[in-house]
Motif scaffolding. Sequence first.
Motif, PDB file in Angstrom:
ATOM      1  N   HIS A 161       1.410  10.892  -3.667  1.00  0.00           N
ATOM      2  CA  HIS A 161       1.306  10.572  -2.245  1.00  0.00           C
ATOM      3  C   HIS A 161       0.483   9.303  -2.052  1.00  0.00           C
ATOM      4  O   HIS A 161      -0.407   9.004  -2.856  1.00  0.00           O
ATOM      5  CB  HIS A 161       0.611  11.710  -1.479  1.00  0.00           C
ATOM      6  N   VAL A 162       0.783   8.623  -0.964  1.00  0.00           N
ATOM      7  CA  VAL A 162      -0.045   7.516  -0.509  1.00  0.00           C
ATOM      8  C   VAL A 162      -0.528   7.912   0.886  1.00  0.00           C
ATOM      9  O   VAL A 162       0.292   8.183   1.773  1.00  0.00           O
ATOM     10  CB  VAL A 162       0.738   6.192  -0.460  1.00  0.00           C
ATOM     11  N   PHE A 163      -1.846   7.984   1.061  1.00  0.00           N
ATOM     12  CA  PHE A 163      -2.439   8.415   2.334  1.00  0.00           C
ATOM     13  C   PHE A 163      -3.129   7.234   3.002  1.00  0.00           C
ATOM     14  O   PHE A 163      -3.687   6.358   2.329  1.00  0.00           O
ATOM     15  CB  PHE A 163      -3.496   9.505   2.078  1.00  0.00           C
ATOM     16  N   TYR A 164      -3.118   7.227   4.346  1.00  0.00           N
ATOM     17  CA  TYR A 164      -3.796   6.185   5.106  1.00  0.00           C
ATOM     18  C   TYR A 164      -4.134   6.696   6.491  1.00  0.00           C
ATOM     19  O   TYR A 164      -3.540   7.661   6.970  1.00  0.00           O
ATOM     20  CB  TYR A 164      -2.966   4.897   5.165  1.00  0.00           C
ATOM     21  N   SER A 165      -5.099   6.045   7.136  1.00  0.00           N
ATOM     22  CA  SER A 165      -5.629   6.542   8.395  1.00  0.00           C
ATOM     23  C   SER A 165      -5.075   5.873   9.645  1.00  0.00           C
ATOM     24  O   SER A 165      -5.145   6.428  10.729  1.00  0.00           O
ATOM     25  CB  SER A 165      -7.153   6.392   8.421  1.00  0.00           C
ATOM     26  N   SER A 166      -4.506   4.672   9.496  1.00  0.00           N
ATOM     27  CA  SER A 166      -4.020   3.937  10.660  1.00  0.00           C
ATOM     28  C   SER A 166      -2.590   3.463  10.442  1.00  0.00           C
ATOM     29  O   SER A 166      -2.244   2.990   9.361  1.00  0.00           O
ATOM     30  CB  SER A 166      -4.918   2.720  10.918  1.00  0.00           C
ATOM     31  N   LYS A 167      -1.772   3.571  11.489  1.00  0.00           N
ATOM     32  CA  LYS A 167      -0.373   3.130  11.400  1.00  0.00           C
ATOM     33  C   LYS A 167      -0.235   1.612  11.486  1.00  0.00           C
ATOM     34  O   LYS A 167       0.828   1.085  11.222  1.00  0.00           O
ATOM     35  CB  LYS A 167       0.454   3.760  12.519  1.00  0.00           C
ATOM     36  N   SER A 168      -1.289   0.902  11.846  1.00  0.00           N
ATOM     37  CA  SER A 168      -1.174  -0.560  11.998  1.00  0.00           C
ATOM     38  C   SER A 168      -1.510  -1.307  10.731  1.00  0.00           C
ATOM     39  O   SER A 168      -1.951  -0.781   9.762  1.00  0.00           O
ATOM     40  CB  SER A 168      -2.063  -1.026  13.130  1.00  0.00           C
TER      41      SER A 168
END
Length: 168
Positions: A161-168
């Motif tokens: 998985h690749v996780f991130y906190s912001s869609k921008s």
Amino acid sequence: MLLGIVSDTHMPRMARSLPAPLAKALRKVDHILHAGDWTDLRVLEALEKFAPVDGVAGNNDGPEIVKRFGLKKILKLGDKRIGLVHGHGNGTRDATEARAIRSFQDDDVDCIVYGHSHVPALKEVNGIIVFNPGSPTDKRRQPQYSFGLIKISGSRIEAKHVFYSSKS
């Protein structure tokens, strides 16, 4: 071979464009798989700018997407057979993974990719990798947005998985 794995994009309602972390990762993939709930074929157009795309329809997809992709398929990529399904059906959202596994119980697959729950999952069941990438645009109750990468090297298959906190 490197695969980009997405599901539950729900665009344009949940995002007007592909999130930056996803777009950056897709620049390096050879093929993209979408496990349903596109909601608009413009998602396909956006993904095709990076690599060839295949997918299935989900419960929020209209007849045009269902006709284009169908609800279940098995793809031969490299030396591996990947089962692709959204995972919706009778029962609760908690039963999504079981429905996805059951839908390929009579098939010879090395990996099952599914979506619907928006909950990232990676496990091995009876020698088969079972993978839900989560959602790159609609994390719901998850702490972060996510998508997946699957690397196929000869007889090896690795998912992450690749996780991130912001869609921008």
